[in-house]
Design an enzyme around this catalytic site. Structure first.
Site, PDB file in Angstrom:
ATOM      1  N   LYS A   1      35.625  34.447  37.902  1.00 51.09           N
ATOM      2  CA  LYS A   1      34.556  33.827  37.983  1.00 51.09           C
ATOM      3  C   LYS A   1      34.823  32.399  38.121  1.00 51.09           C
ATOM      4  CE  LYS A   1      32.153  37.247  35.214  1.00 51.09           C
ATOM      5  NZ  LYS A   1      31.553  37.664  34.066  1.00 51.09           N
TER       6      LYS A   1
ATOM      7  N   SER B   1      34.167  33.496  31.730  1.00 49.49           N
ATOM      8  CA  SER B   1      34.367  34.830  30.581  1.00 49.49           C
ATOM      9  C   SER B   1      33.796  35.936  30.993  1.00 49.49           C
ATOM     10  CB  SER B   1      33.762  34.063  29.514  1.00 49.49           C
ATOM     11  OG  SER B   1      33.714  35.335  28.305  1.00 49.49           O
ATOM     12  N   ASP B   2      34.605  37.185  30.691  1.00 46.70           N
ATOM     13  CA  ASP B   2      33.916  38.559  31.052  1.00 46.70           C
ATOM     14  C   ASP B   2      34.432  39.368  29.656  1.00 46.70           C
ATOM     15  OD1 ASP B   2      33.149  40.252  33.350  1.00 46.70           O
ATOM     16  OD2 ASP B   2      34.632  41.214  32.289  1.00 46.70           O
ATOM     17  N   THR B   3      33.565  40.331  29.544  1.00 43.15           N
ATOM     18  CA  THR B   3      33.561  41.093  28.693  1.00 43.15           C
ATOM     19  C   THR B   3      33.776  42.665  29.006  1.00 43.15           C
ATOM     20  OG1 THR B   3      32.426  39.646  26.910  1.00 43.15           O
ATOM     21  CG2 THR B   3      32.227  42.206  26.390  1.00 43.15           C
TER      22      THR B   3
ATOM     23  N   ALA C   1      37.483  37.977  27.547  1.00 51.03           N
ATOM     24  CA  ALA C   1      38.370  36.856  28.028  1.00 51.03           C
ATOM     25  C   ALA C   1      37.623  35.558  28.479  1.00 51.03           C
ATOM     26  CB  ALA C   1      39.044  37.513  29.290  1.00 51.03           C
TER      27      ALA C   1
END
Length: 210
Positions: free
Chosen positions: A51, A67-69, A104
């Site tokens: 991203k 960011s990623d979840t 992250a």
């Protein structure tokens, strides 16, 4: 230094605003595709970096936050449900169980080769199955667009018994981690982060304080 949040998530926008920083929001062209044979943590890292890096061309002068979840239930990786039926299946599988949330955060730029990644992990214990509570929550539509089919900051909180870890990481952006990463880049947050965590100015934050 210009700061950019590479995200379409209103929750990440709201959380980053709590640090008192000025930033722009850019929708990343990066496309996520969850792979069942790769760990949730590794994929969250790859997606966060993807991203951020996907916005370099249009934000070459900026420090970009991606960011990623993702969620893991044992070895199973859980992303966002495709529909309400999928959301119900996910929630039924997690009911009465413990799962891990991996969020992250990647910071890229202003130099293209510059990239730092950190991961915050939260352990979540779900309540045993309650058919009425689950049906009520699913009817709200809040489960859609959320990793694991629930939002801890919304109605999904009623399905959770407790969490162990940073509440803001469970929502989607670990603010202590972000503040530390920014500090290493020479960007100071106007807000005192320790006081912010003491005040807990976000929905349901108080509810899950350790």
């Amino acid at each position: 230094m210009r700061l950019v949040l590479a995200s379409t998530s209103p929750r990440r926008h709201e959380l980053l605003t709590l640090l008192g920083l000025r930033f722009d929001v850019v929708a990343p062209p990066f496309v996520e595709q969850v792979m069942p044979h790769i760990s949730a943590e590794q994929q969250a890292v790859e997606f966060a970096v993807g991203k951020a890096r996907s916005c370099i061309e249009q934000c070459s002068d900026a420090l970009i936050i991606g960011s990623d979840t993702l969620i893991s239930l044992g070895a199973e990786v859980m992303g966002k449900p495709v529909d309400v039926a999928d959301a119900e299946t996910m929630l039924r599988r997690m009911a009465g169980q413990r799962h891990k949330i991996f969020t992250a955060v990647a910071m890229v730029g202003p130099e293209p080769e510059s990239c730092e990644v950190q991961v915050a992990t939260v352990l979540v214990t779900m309540k045993p199955m309650n058919e009425d509570a689950m049906a009520t929550y699913l009817r709200t539509g809040d489960s859609l667009g959320k990793a694991g089919a629930y939002s801890i900051q919304g109605g999904g909180a009623t399905l959770i018994e407790r969490i162990e870890g940073d509440y803001t990481a469970a929502v989607g952006l670990p603010l202590r981690t972000v503040a530390d990463m920014l500090r290493r880049r020479g960007v100071a947050c106007p807000v005192n982060v320790s006081q912010l965590y003491a005040r807990k100015p976000y929905p349901n934050w108080d509810r899950f304080s350790l």
